[in-house]
Motif scaffolding. Structure first.
Motif, PDB file in Angstrom:
ATOM      1  N   ALA A  30       0.849  -1.196   0.000  1.00 41.27           N
ATOM      2  CA  ALA A  30       0.000   0.000   0.000  1.00 41.27           C
ATOM      3  C   ALA A  30       0.880   1.240   0.000  1.00 41.27           C
ATOM      4  N   ARG A  31       0.372   2.308  -0.619  1.00 43.67           N
ATOM      5  CA  ARG A  31       1.126   3.559  -0.698  1.00 43.67           C
ATOM      6  C   ARG A  31       0.196   4.730  -0.440  1.00 43.67           C
ATOM      7  N   ALA A  32       0.703   5.699   0.300  1.00 46.24           N
ATOM      8  CA  ALA A  32       0.025   6.982   0.499  1.00 46.24           C
ATOM      9  C   ALA A  32       1.057   8.061   0.235  1.00 46.24           C
ATOM     10  N   GLY A  33       0.956   8.718  -0.905  1.00 48.21           N
ATOM     11  CA  GLY A  33       1.980   9.669  -1.309  1.00 48.21           C
ATOM     12  C   GLY A  33       3.302   8.946  -1.515  1.00 48.21           C
ATOM     13  N   ALA A  34       4.361   9.428  -0.865  1.00 48.41           N
ATOM     14  CA  ALA A  34       5.662   8.779  -0.997  1.00 48.41           C
ATOM     15  C   ALA A  34       5.882   7.685   0.038  1.00 48.41           C
ATOM     16  N   LEU A  35       4.939   7.536   0.966  1.00 48.90           N
ATOM     17  CA  LEU A  35       5.085   6.546   2.045  1.00 48.90           C
ATOM     18  C   LEU A  35       4.525   5.202   1.600  1.00 48.90           C
ATOM     19  N   ARG A  36       5.302   4.158   1.843  1.00 52.47           N
ATOM     20  CA  ARG A  36       4.878   2.815   1.450  1.00 52.47           C
ATOM     21  C   ARG A  36       4.860   1.881   2.651  1.00 52.47           C
ATOM     22  N   SER A  37       3.962   0.901   2.593  1.00 52.93           N
ATOM     23  CA  SER A  37       3.815  -0.048   3.689  1.00 52.93           C
ATOM     24  C   SER A  37       4.823  -1.189   3.566  1.00 52.93           C
ATOM     25  N   ASN A  38       4.865  -2.027   4.586  1.00 57.84           N
ATOM     26  CA  ASN A  38       5.584  -3.290   4.475  1.00 57.84           C
ATOM     27  C   ASN A  38       4.906  -4.151   3.418  1.00 57.84           C
ATOM     28  N   LEU A  39       5.640  -5.117   2.882  1.00 58.72           N
ATOM     29  CA  LEU A  39       5.079  -6.023   1.881  1.00 58.72           C
ATOM     30  C   LEU A  39       4.187  -7.063   2.547  1.00 58.72           C
ATOM     31  N   LEU A  40       3.068  -7.354   1.916  1.00 57.82           N
ATOM     32  CA  LEU A  40       2.211  -8.461   2.312  1.00 57.82           C
ATOM     33  C   LEU A  40       2.530  -9.651   1.408  1.00 57.82           C
ATOM     34  N   THR A  41       2.888 -10.778   2.001  1.00 60.45           N
ATOM     35  CA  THR A  41       3.188 -11.984   1.242  1.00 60.45           C
ATOM     36  C   THR A  41       1.962 -12.892   1.229  1.00 60.45           C
ATOM     37  N   ILE A  42       1.505 -13.239   0.041  1.00 62.36           N
ATOM     38  CA  ILE A  42       0.277 -14.017  -0.113  1.00 62.36           C
ATOM     39  C   ILE A  42       0.545 -15.213  -1.013  1.00 62.36           C
ATOM     40  N   ARG A  43       0.198 -16.386  -0.515  1.00 59.75           N
ATOM     41  CA  ARG A  43       0.386 -17.617  -1.288  1.00 59.75           C
ATOM     42  C   ARG A  43      -0.905 -17.934  -2.040  1.00 59.75           C
ATOM     43  N   VAL A  44      -0.789 -18.167  -3.332  1.00 54.45           N
ATOM     44  CA  VAL A  44      -1.939 -18.547  -4.153  1.00 54.45           C
ATOM     45  C   VAL A  44      -1.933 -20.059  -4.319  1.00 54.45           C
ATOM     46  N   ARG A  45      -2.970 -20.695  -3.801  1.00 53.40           N
ATOM     47  CA  ARG A  45      -3.089 -22.148  -3.884  1.00 53.40           C
ATOM     48  C   ARG A  45      -3.777 -22.542  -5.196  1.00 53.40           C
ATOM     49  N   ALA A  46      -3.389 -23.678  -5.724  1.00 55.78           N
ATOM     50  CA  ALA A  46      -3.968 -24.147  -6.985  1.00 55.78           C
ATOM     51  C   ALA A  46      -5.449 -24.463  -6.810  1.00 55.78           C
ATOM     52  N   ALA A  47      -6.235 -24.153  -7.820  1.00 59.09           N
ATOM     53  CA  ALA A  47      -7.648 -24.519  -7.827  1.00 59.09           C
ATOM     54  C   ALA A  47      -7.792 -25.945  -8.357  1.00 59.09           C
ATOM     55  N   ALA A  48      -8.709 -26.686  -7.767  1.00 62.36           N
ATOM     56  CA  ALA A  48      -8.926 -28.070  -8.187  1.00 62.36           C
ATOM     57  C   ALA A  48      -9.498 -28.130  -9.600  1.00 62.36           C
ATOM     58  N   ASP A  49      -9.006 -29.103 -10.367  1.00 64.14           N
ATOM     59  CA  ASP A  49      -9.494 -29.309 -11.731  1.00 64.14           C
ATOM     60  C   ASP A  49     -10.402 -30.524 -11.858  1.00 64.14           C
ATOM     61  N   THR A  50     -10.284 -31.453 -10.915  1.00 62.45           N
ATOM     62  CA  THR A  50     -11.075 -32.666 -11.031  1.00 62.45           C
ATOM     63  C   THR A  50     -11.254 -33.327  -9.674  1.00 62.45           C
ATOM     64  N   VAL A  51     -12.390 -33.996  -9.509  1.00 56.60           N
ATOM     65  CA  VAL A  51     -12.651 -34.835  -8.339  1.00 56.60           C
ATOM     66  C   VAL A  51     -13.288 -36.119  -8.842  1.00 56.60           C
ATOM     67  N   PHE A  52     -12.826 -37.234  -8.307  1.00 59.66           N
ATOM     68  CA  PHE A  52     -13.337 -38.528  -8.788  1.00 59.66           C
ATOM     69  C   PHE A  52     -13.146 -39.579  -7.703  1.00 59.66           C
ATOM     70  N   PRO A  53     -13.891 -40.702  -7.802  1.00 61.72           N
ATOM     71  CA  PRO A  53     -13.721 -41.779  -6.828  1.00 61.72           C
ATOM     72  C   PRO A  53     -12.572 -42.691  -7.252  1.00 61.72           C
ATOM     73  N   PRO A  54     -11.514 -42.823  -6.467  1.00 61.47           N
ATOM     74  CA  PRO A  54     -10.428 -43.721  -6.841  1.00 61.47           C
ATOM     75  C   PRO A  54     -10.746 -45.184  -6.560  1.00 61.47           C
ATOM     76  N   GLY A  55     -11.848 -45.408  -5.845  1.00 59.40           N
ATOM     77  CA  GLY A  55     -12.229 -46.781  -5.494  1.00 59.40           C
ATOM     78  C   GLY A  55     -13.684 -47.039  -5.824  1.00 59.40           C
ATOM     79  N   LEU A  56     -14.327 -47.847  -4.987  1.00 58.61           N
ATOM     80  CA  LEU A  56     -15.695 -48.280  -5.260  1.00 58.61           C
ATOM     81  C   LEU A  56     -16.692 -47.135  -5.156  1.00 58.61           C
ATOM     82  N   VAL A  57     -17.787 -47.254  -5.931  1.00 56.51           N
ATOM     83  CA  VAL A  57     -18.912 -46.322  -5.820  1.00 56.51           C
ATOM     84  C   VAL A  57     -20.187 -47.070  -5.411  1.00 56.51           C
ATOM     85  N   ARG A  58     -20.054 -48.382  -5.234  1.00 59.91           N
ATOM     86  CA  ARG A  58     -21.188 -49.205  -4.807  1.00 59.91           C
ATOM     87  C   ARG A  58     -20.678 -50.209  -3.783  1.00 59.91           C
TER      88      ARG A  58
END
Length: 244
Positions: free
Chosen positions: A100-128
């Motif tokens: 963030a910045r206000a005029g010439a003054l700047r804040s400390n850095l915020l570190t943010i991790r972006v996690r992967a979004a799921a692309d698929t979900v499925f049953p690896p085993g039985l469904v019955r």
């Protein structure tokens, strides 16, 4: 996308030192000397976040100031959608930084991790599965799903993501109670449960409780992205047949 180059800390001490050196009456505690910032430390790909910021004067009091936001990264991990509100989109998995910045003054850095979004979900085993009531414990096998992100190097199992399991159908209607369990020692009636994935896997079992047994039950597992859209393959349906 708005980006800034990183800048070192120490704005508060510098401002006070300069004011003390130049003014006979000491520093001006009413001037803006710091920006306090906060944001979640992680966010899911395609989701958005809104960081918080407030300007502080020399006494540590919040004061009015025009604050703008930007990233400081070359890689487009985070993308500032609105520089005045700070609304930021998670563009791709990785680690990004906001400032963030206000005029010439700047804040400390915020570190943010972006996690992967799921692309698929499925049953690896039985469904019955089949539950035999005459056995010592009327408990089904595990009904599980696997949640993954598809990358250029292969599928990645996603940990720490919620999967919602629900008993959606009992046939015939009005039959005795059935419960979902995640522990073999659980007997409390639970018809909907949220299970967090471990190495991509989440599972429940079905227990037939005392009463008139059903002929079959249907369980559905639902996975959603942070933005609310269903993960491809969701919901996954399981059928448990009940026999004497």
């Amino acid at each position: 996308m708005t980006r800034w180059a990183p800048r070192g800390a120490g704005a508060v001490a510098l401002a006070l030192a300069v004011a003390a050196a130049c003014g006979k009456l000491g520093p001006d505690f009413n001037q803006l000397v710091a920006i306090e910032v906060a944001a979640p430390d992680s966010v899911e790909e395609l989701d958005t976040l809104r960081p918080q910021a407030r300007a502080l004067d020399g006494r540590g009091h919040a004061v009015s100031a025009d604050i703008v936001w930007a990233t400081v990264d070359v890689a487009a991990v985070l993308e500032v959608v609105d520089s005045t509100t700070g609304v930021t989109a998670a563009a791709q998995p990785g680690t990004g930084h906001l400032q963030a910045r206000a005029g010439a003054l700047r804040s400390n850095l915020l570190t943010i991790r972006v996690r992967a979004a799921a692309d698929t979900v499925f049953p690896p085993g039985l469904v019955r599965d089949t539950v035999i009531l005459s056995t010592p414990d009327s408990l089904s096998d595990s009904l599980g799903v696997l949640l993954q992100d598809t990358t250029a190097t292969g599928a990645v199992n996603l940990t720490g993501r919620p999967i919602v399991f629900a008993l959606t159908t009992t046939y015939p209607s009005g039959a005795g109670p059935v419960t979902l369990v995640t522990s073999d020692n659980a007997y409390a009636l639970v018809t909907t449960d949220t299970v967090v994935t471990s190495a991509g896997l989440a599972a429940v079992r079905v227990r037939i409780l005392p009463g008139t047994p059903p002929d079959s039950v249907v369980v559905q597992a639902t996975a959603a992205r942070a933005v609310g859209t269903p993960v491809p393959g969701s919901p996954v349906s399981f059928v448990v047949v009940v026999q004497p």
